[in-house]
Design a protein around this motif. Structure first.
Motif, PDB file in Angstrom:
ATOM      1  N   HIS A 352       0.808  -1.213   0.000  1.00  0.00           N
ATOM      2  CA  HIS A 352       0.000   0.000   0.000  1.00  0.00           C
ATOM      3  C   HIS A 352       0.845   1.268   0.000  1.00  0.00           C
ATOM      4  CE1 HIS A 352      -3.953  -2.008   1.540  1.00  0.00           C
ATOM      5  NE2 HIS A 352      -3.570  -2.421   0.354  1.00  0.00           N
ATOM      6  N   MET A 353       2.147   1.144  -0.032  1.00  0.00           N
ATOM      7  CA  MET A 353       3.044   2.289  -0.141  1.00  0.00           C
ATOM      8  C   MET A 353       4.251   1.847  -0.961  1.00  0.00           C
ATOM      9  SD  MET A 353       2.326   5.249   1.219  1.00  0.00           S
ATOM     10  CE  MET A 353       0.596   5.586   1.512  1.00  0.00           C
ATOM     11  N   LEU A 354       5.085   2.818  -1.352  1.00  0.00           N
ATOM     12  CA  LEU A 354       6.326   2.442  -2.028  1.00  0.00           C
ATOM     13  C   LEU A 354       7.082   1.419  -1.189  1.00  0.00           C
ATOM     14  CD1 LEU A 354       7.741   5.823  -3.371  1.00  0.00           C
ATOM     15  CD2 LEU A 354       7.066   3.854  -4.748  1.00  0.00           C
ATOM     16  N   LYS A 355       7.529   0.347  -1.815  1.00  0.00           N
ATOM     17  CA  LYS A 355       8.198  -0.720  -1.087  1.00  0.00           C
ATOM     18  C   LYS A 355       9.403  -0.224  -0.297  1.00  0.00           C
ATOM     19  CE  LYS A 355       6.578  -4.956  -1.194  1.00  0.00           C
ATOM     20  NZ  LYS A 355       6.422  -5.727   0.050  1.00  0.00           N
ATOM     21  N   VAL A 356      10.086   0.787  -0.855  1.00  0.00           N
ATOM     22  CA  VAL A 356      11.310   1.254  -0.207  1.00  0.00           C
ATOM     23  C   VAL A 356      11.027   1.820   1.196  1.00  0.00           C
ATOM     24  CG1 VAL A 356      11.220   3.630  -1.085  1.00  0.00           C
ATOM     25  CG2 VAL A 356      13.441   2.553  -0.661  1.00  0.00           C
ATOM     26  N   LEU A 357       9.777   2.242   1.454  1.00  0.00           N
ATOM     27  CA  LEU A 357       9.451   2.774   2.772  1.00  0.00           C
ATOM     28  C   LEU A 357       9.427   1.695   3.855  1.00  0.00           C
ATOM     29  CD1 LEU A 357       6.644   5.360   1.921  1.00  0.00           C
ATOM     30  CD2 LEU A 357       9.059   5.786   2.369  1.00  0.00           C
ATOM     31  N   SER A 358       9.370   0.424   3.455  1.00  0.00           N
ATOM     32  CA  SER A 358       9.404  -0.657   4.446  1.00  0.00           C
ATOM     33  C   SER A 358      10.797  -1.283   4.550  1.00  0.00           C
ATOM     34  CB  SER A 358       8.381  -1.736   4.077  1.00  0.00           C
ATOM     35  OG  SER A 358       8.748  -2.382   2.868  1.00  0.00           O
ATOM     36  N   TYR A 359      11.797  -0.659   3.910  1.00  0.00           N
ATOM     37  CA  TYR A 359      13.142  -1.212   3.923  1.00  0.00           C
ATOM     38  C   TYR A 359      13.896  -0.790   5.183  1.00  0.00           C
ATOM     39  CZ  TYR A 359      12.696  -2.666  -0.987  1.00  0.00           C
ATOM     40  OH  TYR A 359      12.295  -3.264  -2.155  1.00  0.00           O
ATOM     41  N   ILE A 360      14.914  -1.574   5.512  1.00  0.00           N
ATOM     42  CA  ILE A 360      15.704  -1.383   6.728  1.00  0.00           C
ATOM     43  C   ILE A 360      17.153  -1.086   6.345  1.00  0.00           C
ATOM     44  CG2 ILE A 360      16.452  -2.458   8.905  1.00  0.00           C
ATOM     45  CD1 ILE A 360      13.457  -2.043   8.722  1.00  0.00           C
ATOM     46  N   SER A 361      17.791  -0.159   7.082  1.00  0.00           N
ATOM     47  CA  SER A 361      19.203   0.159   6.845  1.00  0.00           C
ATOM     48  C   SER A 361      20.075  -1.056   7.117  1.00  0.00           C
ATOM     49  CB  SER A 361      19.635   1.319   7.746  1.00  0.00           C
ATOM     50  OG  SER A 361      21.031   1.499   7.683  1.00  0.00           O
ATOM     51  N   VAL A 362      20.951  -1.365   6.166  1.00  0.00           N
ATOM     52  CA  VAL A 362      21.827  -2.532   6.309  1.00  0.00           C
ATOM     53  C   VAL A 362      22.792  -2.345   7.468  1.00  0.00           C
ATOM     54  CG1 VAL A 362      23.607  -3.900   5.169  1.00  0.00           C
ATOM     55  CG2 VAL A 362      21.663  -3.082   3.859  1.00  0.00           C
ATOM     56  N   LYS A 363      23.338  -1.132   7.612  1.00  0.00           N
ATOM     57  CA  LYS A 363      24.369  -0.884   8.623  1.00  0.00           C
ATOM     58  C   LYS A 363      23.786  -0.645  10.010  1.00  0.00           C
ATOM     59  CE  LYS A 363      27.729   1.081   5.368  1.00  0.00           C
ATOM     60  NZ  LYS A 363      28.531   2.286   5.016  1.00  0.00           N
ATOM     61  N   ARG A 364      22.659   0.076  10.078  1.00  0.00           N
ATOM     62  CA  ARG A 364      22.169   0.518  11.376  1.00  0.00           C
ATOM     63  C   ARG A 364      20.870  -0.171  11.800  1.00  0.00           C
ATOM     64  NH1 ARG A 364      25.418   4.650  12.627  1.00  0.00           N
ATOM     65  NH2 ARG A 364      26.440   5.760  10.924  1.00  0.00           N
ATOM     66  N   LEU A 469      -4.745   2.500  -9.282  1.00  0.00           N
ATOM     67  CA  LEU A 469      -3.584   2.457 -10.173  1.00  0.00           C
ATOM     68  C   LEU A 469      -2.485   1.527  -9.664  1.00  0.00           C
ATOM     69  CD1 LEU A 469      -3.209   6.236 -11.140  1.00  0.00           C
ATOM     70  CD2 LEU A 469      -4.251   4.407 -12.478  1.00  0.00           C
ATOM     71  N   PHE A 470      -2.185   1.627  -8.368  1.00  0.00           N
ATOM     72  CA  PHE A 470      -0.984   0.961  -7.848  1.00  0.00           C
ATOM     73  C   PHE A 470      -1.260  -0.340  -7.096  1.00  0.00           C
ATOM     74  CE2 PHE A 470       0.261   5.361  -8.413  1.00  0.00           C
ATOM     75  CZ  PHE A 470       1.511   5.246  -8.987  1.00  0.00           C
ATOM     76  N   VAL A 471      -2.498  -0.520  -6.600  1.00  0.00           N
ATOM     77  CA  VAL A 471      -2.777  -1.707  -5.773  1.00  0.00           C
ATOM     78  C   VAL A 471      -3.704  -2.680  -6.488  1.00  0.00           C
ATOM     79  CG1 VAL A 471      -3.682  -2.527  -3.559  1.00  0.00           C
ATOM     80  CG2 VAL A 471      -2.455  -0.337  -3.677  1.00  0.00           C
ATOM     81  N   HIS A 472      -4.835  -2.178  -6.991  1.00  0.00           N
ATOM     82  CA  HIS A 472      -5.841  -3.083  -7.567  1.00  0.00           C
ATOM     83  C   HIS A 472      -5.438  -3.568  -8.968  1.00  0.00           C
ATOM     84  CE1 HIS A 472      -9.731  -4.954  -8.024  1.00  0.00           C
ATOM     85  NE2 HIS A 472      -9.897  -4.336  -9.187  1.00  0.00           N
ATOM     86  N   SER A 482       7.718   3.351 -10.458  1.00  0.00           N
ATOM     87  CA  SER A 482       8.105   3.127  -9.061  1.00  0.00           C
ATOM     88  C   SER A 482       9.367   2.287  -8.918  1.00  0.00           C
ATOM     89  CB  SER A 482       6.956   2.452  -8.299  1.00  0.00           C
ATOM     90  OG  SER A 482       6.670   1.178  -8.838  1.00  0.00           O
ATOM     91  N   ASN A 483       9.601   1.346  -9.826  1.00  0.00           N
ATOM     92  CA  ASN A 483      10.761   0.466  -9.684  1.00  0.00           C
ATOM     93  C   ASN A 483      12.094   1.208  -9.747  1.00  0.00           C
ATOM     94  OD1 ASN A 483       9.189  -1.782  -9.291  1.00  0.00           O
ATOM     95  ND2 ASN A 483       9.248  -2.456 -11.429  1.00  0.00           N
ATOM     96  N   PRO A 484      12.326   2.107 -10.726  1.00  0.00           N
ATOM     97  CA  PRO A 484      13.602   2.853 -10.730  1.00  0.00           C
ATOM     98  C   PRO A 484      13.761   3.748  -9.496  1.00  0.00           C
ATOM     99  CG  PRO A 484      12.510   3.017 -12.866  1.00  0.00           C
ATOM    100  CD  PRO A 484      11.534   2.393 -11.935  1.00  0.00           C
ATOM    101  N   ILE A 485      12.639   4.341  -9.028  1.00  0.00           N
ATOM    102  CA  ILE A 485      12.710   5.176  -7.820  1.00  0.00           C
ATOM    103  C   ILE A 485      13.159   4.332  -6.632  1.00  0.00           C
ATOM    104  CG2 ILE A 485      11.336   6.512  -6.172  1.00  0.00           C
ATOM    105  CD1 ILE A 485       9.582   7.394  -8.524  1.00  0.00           C
ATOM    106  N   THR A 486      12.547   3.159  -6.495  1.00  0.00           N
ATOM    107  CA  THR A 486      12.910   2.250  -5.405  1.00  0.00           C
ATOM    108  C   THR A 486      14.374   1.845  -5.494  1.00  0.00           C
ATOM    109  OG1 THR A 486      10.648   1.389  -5.280  1.00  0.00           O
ATOM    110  CG2 THR A 486      12.395   0.022  -4.335  1.00  0.00           C
TER     111      THR A 486
END
Length: 503
Positions: A352-364, A469-472, A482-486
């Protein structure tokens, strides 16, 4: 040794090196896994006392230092003002009891999201996450930081209001600092929160005890004819409730940690029944303390109510009040930012949001994209808005979904009879909360319509376009955007999906 044997030996050596390499890196991967799981699903155990402290610590923040003036401005008398504060506490308690039934019936993360999904399907659930992530949570962050800025700048402008440019620059700086702290370290954000929670209880105690002492000394003249010249209408009461309920916001926070509660079927309702009335008593006593030293007119003219109180009661130690109020507001802002990761994680996981918003920092191992996103949106809200406008905008949006969620409880009494309900509140309670929510949402629109409410409704409904547009339908061109942005954000921020970190 032949050429074939040499190749075989080299292959064996390479295999041993690969095995050793895997063994060397295995403890590191295991450590990442443990830390990631600790971030996503904290493993602390919360008992009754901790549950009460969490409710009290979450609710008490900037609201009690900002809202008294706005509540009074809408009803214009001391008596109705104190009644509104007590009534807001009752409504928050009833709403929290409804959420307790929902939280023990549907034990999933994400707050209102899974309840709306279960009762009404994906579209209302998506509209909640859309509005929550882009309106209610960032605007809450902005309101708290604006409150911090007002109290931090007030001592430098005695006798007059600080310039708006100074307030907004300070608020933006606070957002940036809190965002950086929580992006760098989960532990650092947690330690900061513990310190600031203790600080906020100190200032609450100072104000209440000072007020009780003044009352005992006979300072009661401001309470005479306390209902005289009051302005009572459906619209004014609704707006007063908006500002009062802003101070109580956070009453539903235990629903986010139902799985971590010890014996939730007992401790969840008990924490609510004890914690929210305790906050209500504190809020009413704090307002009484304000009125012991200020008339209604003086309180309305004060830029920072608690600072004025400190100047009149604690002089020459009046600097204590703005200092600890600053700690309290920063603590609330830090707590808002600290919880952002889990909410965005759920929305991103559901697509329901850009996937990158659920990502976690590798280092921290922090939810850096989610936190940076919140900070950026909050700064945008600071630029055009003042605190009272933002509170009305926030409350209008949030009570639409509070009312819809409680209505979901009524609906599921008939459509989901098979679900186990360890906590079952009388049906009259969700009916009352639903009706009050309808009044709170509709009354200001009917009595005093403003464009801000229309913009809020249009924004919520615009989520339907995004959903389609993005979910259904998941159109390919939307994915191509969205993929290049991510990908670029992932490389820039050095983040990966939480599933990869936890594997």
């Amino acid at each position: 040794m032949g050429e074939e044997g040499l190749r075989k030996r080299k292959g064996d050596d390479k295999g041993r090196e690969d095995t050793q390499s895997i063994q060397r890196h295995e403890p590191q991967t295991t450590n990442l896994q443990k830390q990631a799981k600790l971030f996503l699903f904290p493993l602390w155990s919360v008992g009754l006392i901790s549950g009460i402290c969490m409710i009290v610590g979450t609710i008490i923040g900037s609201g009690i230092f900002v809202s008294p003036k706005s509540v009074l401005a809408n009803v214009e008398a001391v008596g109705p003002c104190l009644i509104i504060w007590a009534a807001c506490g009752v409504l928050a308690t009833l709403g929290a009891l409804c959420f307790a039934e929902l939280g023990t019936m549907i034990t999933k993360s994400g707050g209102e999201y899974p309840y709306l999904m279960e009762a009404f399907g994906p579209i209302p659930a998506f509209l909640f996450s859309w509005t929550s992530l882009l309106v209610t949570k960032p605007s809450s962050f902005a309101i708290i930081c604006l409150s911090f800025a007002e109290y931090a700048s007030a001592p430098f402008y005695p006798g007059c209001d600080p310039p708006q440019a100074v307030i907004k620059c300070l608020a933006a700086a606070a957002i940036v600092v809190i965002t950086i702290v929580n992006s760098l370290s989960v532990k650092l954000g947690s330690y900061l929160q513990n310190f600031l929670t203790a600080a906020k209880m100190i200032i609450v105690t100072i104000i209440i005890v000072s007020g009780i002492v003044l009352l005992a000394q006979g300072k009661t003249e401001n309470f005479k004819d306390s209902f005289k010249d009051s302005k009572i209408s459906v619209s004014s009461i609704s707006l007063a409730f908006y500002n009062g309920l802003w101070a109580y916001d956070g009453w539903n926070q235990l629903n986010y940690i139902t799985e971590e509660l010890q014996n939730p079927y007992r401790n969840l309702p008990l924490s609510i029944i004890i914690g929210i009335p305790l906050v209500t008593v504190c809020y009413v006593l704090i307002n009484i303390s304000y009125f012991t030293v200020m008339t209604s007119t003086e309180l309305l003219q004060s830029q920072a109510v608690a600072v004025t109180f400190g100047d009149r009661v604690l002089y020459p130690a009046s600097w204590i009040v703005p200092l600890f109020v600053v700690f309290s507001t920063i603590g609330s802002a830090n707590g808002t930012c600290f919880t952002a990761g889990r909410l965005v994680y759920v929305a991103g996981r559901e697509g329901h949001m850009l996937k990158v918003l659920s990502y976690i920092s590798v280092k921290r191992l922090t939810p850096a994209p989610a936190i940076i996103f919140y900070g950026a949106i909050a700064i945008i809200y600071i630029i055009p808005g003042d605190i009272e406008t933002l509170i009305n905008y926030f409350s209008f949006a949030v009570w639409i979904f509070y009312g819809l969620t409680v209505f979901a409880l009524i609906v599921m009494r008939f459509t989901r009879k098979q679900l186990d309900r360890p906590i079952r509140v009388p049906i009259i309670i969700p009916v009352i909360v639903t009706l009050v929510s309808i009044v709170l949402v509709l009354a200001p629109i009917i009595s005093a319509p403003e464009l801000a409410y229309l913009y809020c409704i249009l924004f919520i409904l615009s989520g339907l376009i995004v959903y389609a547009l993005f979910v259904h339908f998941k159109f390919s061109w939307a994915q191509k955007i969205s993929n290049p942005i991510t990908m670029h954000l992932q490389m820039l921020l050095e983040v990966v999906p939480a599933e990869e970190v936890a594997m």
